[in-house]
Motif scaffolding. Structure first.
Motif, mmCIF file in Angstrom:
data_model
loop_
_atom_site.group_PDB
_atom_site.id
_atom_site.type_symbol
_atom_site.label_atom_id
_atom_site.label_comp_id
_atom_site.label_asym_id
_atom_site.label_seq_id
_atom_site.Cartn_x
_atom_site.Cartn_y
_atom_site.Cartn_z
ATOM 1 N N TRP A 46 1.005 -1.310 -0.090
ATOM 2 C CA TRP A 46 0.025 0.056 0.018
ATOM 3 C C TRP A 46 0.913 1.292 -0.044
ATOM 4 N N HIS A 50 1.632 4.424 -3.106
ATOM 5 C CA HIS A 50 1.601 5.676 -2.524
ATOM 6 C C HIS A 50 3.040 6.601 -3.071
ATOM 7 N N HIS A 95 -7.538 3.253 -6.589
ATOM 8 C CA HIS A 95 -7.011 3.286 -5.445
ATOM 9 C C HIS A 95 -8.124 4.011 -4.258
ATOM 10 N N GLU A 99 -9.999 2.352 -1.351
ATOM 11 C CA GLU A 99 -9.819 2.945 0.001
ATOM 12 C C GLU A 99 -11.197 3.050 0.679
ATOM 13 N N LEU A 175 -1.441 11.874 0.986
ATOM 14 C CA LEU A 175 -0.664 10.461 1.368
ATOM 15 C C LEU A 175 -0.116 10.581 2.764
ATOM 16 N N GLU A 178 -2.894 10.389 5.377
ATOM 17 C CA GLU A 178 -3.432 9.023 5.340
ATOM 18 C C GLU A 178 -2.594 7.950 5.994
HETATM 19 FE FE LIG Z 1 -3.987 5.797 -0.341
#
Ligand SMILES: [Fe+2]
Ligand SMILES: [Fe+2]
Length: 193
Positions: A46, A50, A95, A99, A175, A178
């Protein structure tokens, strides 16, 4: 969805997360992630996605600037934009969708502390998706114009540049935030192992 909701564009977030929202990060600082037993392959993948998004958004912005500076050929720029721009847009839509539908609900269910930042992250997705739509529109126009009318392509690239900048700026912020919200929860609860 009401008419008002349709008219309201999601806000471009100019600020960091409110202080205290990433409280759990103090117990799981970034430097400790790699060695943590709960840092599973799925989480590494993951974060790897990013990293690829950061690279693609930077390249798209830099290559548009290079074209405007006349340090890259129009044909080369158009083929780069078509390939890397499409990779950025298509993969980011997927993506975000994943999410919103799977990843965030899983984190929310595991730890209610995630909910404090959830609305911000979801709004980022909405705003980014709108920017990506705009980027696609302008990029497609530039790619077509390179074949038809190069001075018009150059002019259109001047309008594309601020969109690539906006995507890169919000994406970079999104990003990082997150990751700061999600990874400590993942490690704390040993999720996605
Ligand atoms: Fe993400
Ligand atoms: Fe996201």
């Amino acid at each position: 969805m009401t008419h008002t909701q349709l008219m309201e564009a999601p806000k471009f977030r100019e600020t960091d997360l409110p202080p205290g929202m990433d409280k759990l990060l103090q117990d799981y600082p970034r430097a400790s992630w790699d060695a943590h037993k709960g840092f599973a392959q799925a989480t590494r993948n993951w974060l790897g996605a990013h990293k690829a998004f950061r690279k693609l958004s930077r390249f798209t912005r830099e290559d548009t600037q290079r074209y405007l500076d006349k340090t890259v050929e129009a044909e080369k720029f158009a083929s780069n934009l078509s390939y890397f721009g499409n990779a950025l847009v298509a993969n980011l839509y997927g993506h975000h969708h994943w999410e919103d539908m799977e990843y965030f609900p899983e984190l929310s269910a595991a730890d209610p502390r995630f909910d404090s930042g959830l609305a911000i992250l979801e709004e980022d997705h909405q705003c980014l998706n709108g920017l990506l739509e705009n980027l696609t529109l302008k990029a497609n126009r530039v790619i077509k114009l390179v074949q038809l009318d190069e001075s018009a392509a150059y002019e259109e690239a001047g309008e594309l540049l601020p969109v690539t900048e906006a995507v890169e700026t919000l994406l970079t912020r999104h990003l990082a935030d997150e990751e700061d919200l999600a990874v400590p929860i993942i490690l704390h609860h040993r999720l996605r192992g």
